[in-house]
Design a protein around this motif. Structure first.
Motif, mmCIF file in Angstrom:
data_model
loop_
_atom_site.group_PDB
_atom_site.id
_atom_site.type_symbol
_atom_site.label_atom_id
_atom_site.label_comp_id
_atom_site.label_asym_id
_atom_site.label_seq_id
_atom_site.Cartn_x
_atom_site.Cartn_y
_atom_site.Cartn_z
ATOM 1 N N LEU A 1 15.358 -24.210 50.123
ATOM 2 C CA LEU A 1 16.201 -23.940 51.331
ATOM 3 C C LEU A 1 17.109 -22.704 50.734
ATOM 4 N N THR A 2 16.786 -21.709 51.405
ATOM 5 C CA THR A 2 17.898 -20.357 51.071
ATOM 6 C C THR A 2 18.921 -20.157 52.133
ATOM 7 N N ARG A 3 20.181 -19.833 51.767
ATOM 8 C CA ARG A 3 21.121 -19.530 52.681
ATOM 9 C C ARG A 3 21.903 -18.445 52.345
ATOM 10 N N LEU A 4 22.317 -17.639 53.320
ATOM 11 C CA LEU A 4 23.255 -16.814 52.988
ATOM 12 C C LEU A 4 24.778 -17.044 53.348
ATOM 13 N N ARG A 5 25.692 -16.611 52.588
ATOM 14 C CA ARG A 5 27.092 -17.220 52.462
ATOM 15 C C ARG A 5 28.249 -16.083 52.768
#
Length: 215
Positions: free
Chosen positions: A176-180
């Motif tokens: 799971l990849t997420r931008l923050r």
């Protein structure tokens, strides 16, 4: 929300920022963060407390816990900072334990490596850092190893701070990849930080509001 998403959202914003750099001896850092995740159903709001203490010039103790209507997570860590690398790069090695009583693996050992560099830029202080965490524990399916990767850049000038980060968490269920992205503003000794958690190309799935204090 899948278990994988829940684990990713447990990550600490402060850990993303401070990993390569130690606390000064006798120095403290405290943070309180509230995370709003509507898909959590009965537990849409979580609060996280985090603390660091500089035990020695290159040895930092850290701990934290996260609550909803129950205890979600408890962390205890020690971070050692060997002598700085060439070209102004700093690094830190982390070891500790993570306790998640509502997950099918309740206790996991954590090992981590962080590396980063800071410099003066456009009248402010900029930084870039990357890190990896390995979480190992035994559950229904035997021994499992999760990986948590982070990459972050930021810039701070006067009272204001901007951060752009990306995280990638992988366990037995997938990745799971997420931008923050985050923005911060300082009032005296306190810094208010607002962070969004965003799937690539998607809508905001969580908001995090944190209050940081160094002393």
């Amino acid at each position: 929300m899948p278990v994988l998403c829940v684990l990713l959202l447990l990550a600490s914003s402060r850990a993303l920022l401070a990993g390569p750099w130690p606390q000064p001896r006798g120095g403290w850092f405290l943070s309180t963060t509230a995370t709003l995740v509507p898909d959590f159903g009965l537990h849409p709001v979580r609060t996280e407390q985090y603390v660091e203490y500089g035990l020695r010039p290159r040895l930092t103790l850290a701990g934290g816990f996260e609550l909803s209507s129950r205890l979600e997570r408890l962390d205890l860590f020690v971070r050692w900072h060997p002598r700085d690398l060439p070209w102004g790069m700093a690094w830190g090695l982390t070891g500790g334990l993570r306790y998640t009583p509502n997950y099918y693996i309740t206790t996991r050992a954590v090992l981590g490596l962080d590396i980063g560099r800071g410099w003066d830029l456009f009248g402010g202080n900029a930084w870039i850092r990357g890190g990896v965490r390995l979480l190992s524990g035994t559950g229904f399916y035997g021994t499992e190893l999760d990986t948590d990767l982070t990459l972050q850049t930021g810039w701070r000038s006067g009272r204001f701070m901007g951060i752009a980060g990306i995280t990638h968490y992988r366990n037995r269920w997938g990745g799971l990849t997420r931008l923050r992205p985050a923005l911060g503003v300082t009032f005296g000794t306190l810094t208010l930080v607002a962070e969004a958690v965003v799937p690539p190309g998607g809508e905001v799935e969580a908001l995090r509001i944190g209050l940081w204090s160094d002393f």
